[in-house]
Design a protein around this motif. Structure first.
Motif, PDB file in Angstrom:
ATOM      1  N   ARG A 146       0.843  -1.187   0.000  1.00 53.24           N
ATOM      2  CA  ARG A 146       0.000   0.000   0.000  1.00 53.24           C
ATOM      3  C   ARG A 146       0.877   1.234   0.000  1.00 53.24           C
ATOM      4  O   ARG A 146       1.917   1.254   0.656  1.00 53.24           O
ATOM      5  CB  ARG A 146      -0.915  -0.002   1.228  1.00 53.24           C
ATOM      6  N   HIS A 158      -6.570  -1.977  -5.216  1.00 54.01           N
ATOM      7  CA  HIS A 158      -7.500  -1.323  -4.312  1.00 54.01           C
ATOM      8  C   HIS A 158      -7.191   0.162  -4.235  1.00 54.01           C
ATOM      9  O   HIS A 158      -6.017   0.553  -4.158  1.00 54.01           O
ATOM     10  CB  HIS A 158      -7.422  -1.941  -2.914  1.00 54.01           C
ATOM     11  N   LEU A 209      -8.334   3.768  -2.165  1.00 51.70           N
ATOM     12  CA  LEU A 209      -9.028   4.423  -1.067  1.00 51.70           C
ATOM     13  C   LEU A 209      -9.117   5.899  -1.390  1.00 51.70           C
ATOM     14  O   LEU A 209      -8.087   6.570  -1.521  1.00 51.70           O
ATOM     15  CB  LEU A 209      -8.292   4.211   0.250  1.00 51.70           C
ATOM     16  N   SER A 235     -12.865   8.328   2.082  1.00 50.62           N
ATOM     17  CA  SER A 235     -12.945   6.978   2.640  1.00 50.62           C
ATOM     18  C   SER A 235     -13.762   6.011   1.791  1.00 50.62           C
ATOM     19  O   SER A 235     -14.024   4.888   2.232  1.00 50.62           O
ATOM     20  CB  SER A 235     -13.478   6.992   4.068  1.00 50.62           C
ATOM     21  N   ASP A 267     -14.000   3.322  -1.198  1.00 51.55           N
ATOM     22  CA  ASP A 267     -12.988   2.418  -1.717  1.00 51.55           C
ATOM     23  C   ASP A 267     -13.514   1.635  -2.911  1.00 51.55           C
ATOM     24  O   ASP A 267     -14.718   1.434  -3.077  1.00 51.55           O
ATOM     25  CB  ASP A 267     -12.416   1.507  -0.637  1.00 51.55           C
ATOM     26  N   TYR A 268     -12.561   1.200  -3.729  1.00 56.42           N
ATOM     27  CA  TYR A 268     -12.871   0.573  -4.997  1.00 56.42           C
ATOM     28  C   TYR A 268     -11.893  -0.572  -5.242  1.00 56.42           C
ATOM     29  O   TYR A 268     -10.751  -0.546  -4.779  1.00 56.42           O
ATOM     30  CB  TYR A 268     -12.775   1.590  -6.134  1.00 56.42           C
ATOM     31  N   TRP A 269     -12.352  -1.552  -6.013  1.00 57.24           N
ATOM     32  CA  TRP A 269     -11.560  -2.747  -6.278  1.00 57.24           C
ATOM     33  C   TRP A 269     -11.466  -3.029  -7.765  1.00 57.24           C
ATOM     34  O   TRP A 269     -12.420  -2.795  -8.519  1.00 57.24           O
ATOM     35  CB  TRP A 269     -12.183  -3.961  -5.596  1.00 57.24           C
TER      36      TRP A 269
END
Length: 116
Positions: free
Chosen positions: A50, A96, A98, A102, A104-106
């Protein structure tokens, strides 16, 4: 609608390298952090790496020294350079994102297979 497009997965021999990429498109306003998760058969999804916009990078202990995460904020892209790959790295890798709010997406996931 926000979309994450992943690429770079494949089949490699142990000790080889792959570079994963993820490009974000859509109406996301601002990205706080981007990273990679992976999920192997029979195991839960785990965080791999990350990186925040400010430059703070974190890695799972199992990949430290072998994987490097980088970001191109202008392109809303994140990359994962994977070196010295091991069979234990075999998994589906998910990008991923952010958002600063806040959200979030994949990504859809890309398969990485490392043979012995």
């Amino acid at each position: 609608q926000v979309q994450l497009v992943e690429s770079g997965g494949g089949l490699v021999q142990a000790g080889g390298s792959l570079r994963l990429s993820c490009v974000v498109s859509g109406s996301i306003r601002s990205i706080n952090a981007m990273g990679w998760y992976r999920q192997a058969p029979g195991k839960q999804r785990e965080s791999v790496a990350r990186r925040t916009r400010g430059g703070l990078a974190t890695y799972a202990d199992s990949v430290k020294g072998r994987f490097t995460i980088s970001r191109d904020n202008a392109k809303n892209a994140v990359y994962l350079q994977m070196n010295s790959l091991k069979p234990e790295d075999t998994a589906v890798y998910y990008c991923h994102v952010l958002g600063w709010d806040s959200s979030d997406y994949w990504g859809q996931g890309t398969q990485v297979t490392v043979s012995s």
